[in-house]
Design a protein around this motif. Structure first.
Motif, short mmCIF file in Angstrom:
data_model
loop_
_atom_site.label_atom_id
_atom_site.label_comp_id
_atom_site.label_asym_id
_atom_site.label_seq_id
_atom_site.Cartn_x
_atom_site.Cartn_y
_atom_site.Cartn_z
N HIS A 1 -13.04 58.44 -92.57
CA HIS A 1 -11.94 58.92 -91.73
C HIS A 1 -10.65 58.23 -92.15
O HIS A 1 -10.65 57.26 -92.92
N GLU B 1 -6.04 58.92 -85.13
CA GLU B 1 -6.97 59.34 -86.18
C GLU B 1 -6.56 60.73 -86.63
O GLU B 1 -6.54 61.67 -85.85
N ASP C 1 -11.17 63.21 -89.93
CA ASP C 1 -12.55 62.79 -89.67
C ASP C 1 -13.46 63.58 -90.60
O ASP C 1 -13.56 64.79 -90.50
#
Length: 371
Positions: A204, A232, A235
């Motif tokens: 990730h 984030e 992924d």
């Protein structure tokens, strides 16, 4: 105890002019709580009145003089008790004598220079305050009132985009691009990550805004890194040619302008930190510094004339803009520079590679990536 000359025999109240019309601003205290105080800008006058009320009617208060001070000071937490005053103005309100009744004094500090923005950090605090002192033989009566100062900057004429190729030789090459290098505190960071070569099994990717506060000098230098926000943005394993978009809204977070060498005491810088993690939990990161600045709002026109732009913030000519001017078209370098990622567990940054060759991918490369 006030009968014997000890303790406070009077209450002091500081009332600033324009309290109903002037906006309030929040600032953190040392314990992390937030307080709201009246907001001022560089070059604005600070005026008001001081009310002194005797606690006991019919009594008298002997004093050696009454004064009010306007102070701008920096306090380093490792050197507590030793305040560094960069602004200090004094007005005498009364000569030595006696107060026989409640009294009000007017005061004014005209066109006060406030070169730095109010700031409370991990190891330093910069504050502005008014201090009234009733001088007495045994113990002075003191009252303080804080104000908040915001420093405005004009819109930067040149605001180049950031474009750079980073990676690990023959293993990973990516290109990241951010739309600007300077952002105001209500701006939006827009960018993208483009994968040129992928021969590492990535798990990730995330991006973070880091505030770096540096205080002191020499052996008393302290560096504090604070993660403002972390996102984030990927992924799973990417493939060559994949593009990851980035969009971060700055108005949601408690940010201050970039501060450079404030009174030779401290600096505050901001970085965009791009982090990739592979399947063996090894982390690779690359930091890119950005500049944050405070933009003038339309409502500020009535409060401030044309405060100067301090040289420790974003440079520009003139004061705050009443309306945002057209943005300059970002320019990108013809050939982006290339740098290596840094491993988080490595003692020092990996050596940089100056403009390495990027040969055209072969059929064998494509087969390995497919596998």
């Amino acid at each position: 105890m006030s009968f014997f000359g000890f303790g406070q025999s009077a209450d002091i109240e500081i009332v600033l002019d324009g309290t109903d019309n002037r906006p309030l601003a929040e600032i953190k205290t040392e314990d992390g709580k937030k307080e709201r105080h009246l907001l001022y800008y560089d070059g604005e006058s600070v005026t008001g009145k001081v009310n002194i009320r005797l606690k006991k009617s019919g009594s008298k208060l002997e004093h050696q003089g009454i004064k009010i001070e306007f102070i701008g000071q920096i306090e380093l937490y490792y050197d507590r008790g030793n305040h560094h005053d960069f602004t200090s103005l004094v007005k005498e309100l009364a000569r030595p004598g006696e107060l026989l009744q409640n009294t009000t004094y007017n005061f004014e500090f005209l066109n006060v220079e406030k070169p730095f923005e109010s700031y409370t950090g991990s190891n330093v605090r910069l504050r502005y305050l008014l201090r009234v002192t009733i001088v007495r033989r045994l113990s002075d009566i003191v009252k303080e009132k804080d104000i908040v100062v915001h420093t405005l900057s004009s819109y930067p004429e040149m605001n180049n985009s950031i474009k750079m190729e980073v990676g690990i030789e023959d293993c990973l090459h990516i290109e990241f691009e951010y739309n600007k290098s300077k952002y105001h505190l209500k701006d939006v960071i827009v960018g993208k990550i483009y994968f040129l070569l992928v021969r590492i099994k990535l798990k990730h990717m995330e991006i973070a805004i880091i505030k770096r506060e540096t205080t002191g000098s020499g052996p008393n230098t302290f560096v504090e890194n604070d993660n403002i926000v972390k996102y984030e943005i990927m992924d799973g394993a990417p493939v060559r040619g994949e593009s990851i978009p980035i969009r971060v809204f700055l108005s949601c977070y408690d940010l201050t302008p970039t501060m450079k060498d404030i009174n030779k005491k401290f600096s505050v810088k901001y970085f965009l930190n791009l982090v990739l993690m592979d399947e063996e939990d090894r982390r690779y990161f690359k930091q890119q510094e950005i500049t944050l600045w405070r933009k003038g709002e339309k409502s500020l026109k009535s409060h401030s004339g044309s405060p100067h732009v301090p040289n420790h913030l974003v440079s520009g000519e003139g004061g705050p803009k009443a309306a945002e001017p057209p943005r300059a078209t970002p320019t990108t370098p013809e050939s982006p520079t290339f740098e290596d990622f840094q491993r988080e567990d490595s003692p020092s940054p990996m050596p940089s590679v100056e403009n390495p060759p990027f040969p055209a991918p072969t059929i064998q490369d494509q087969e390995e990536e497919t596998k």
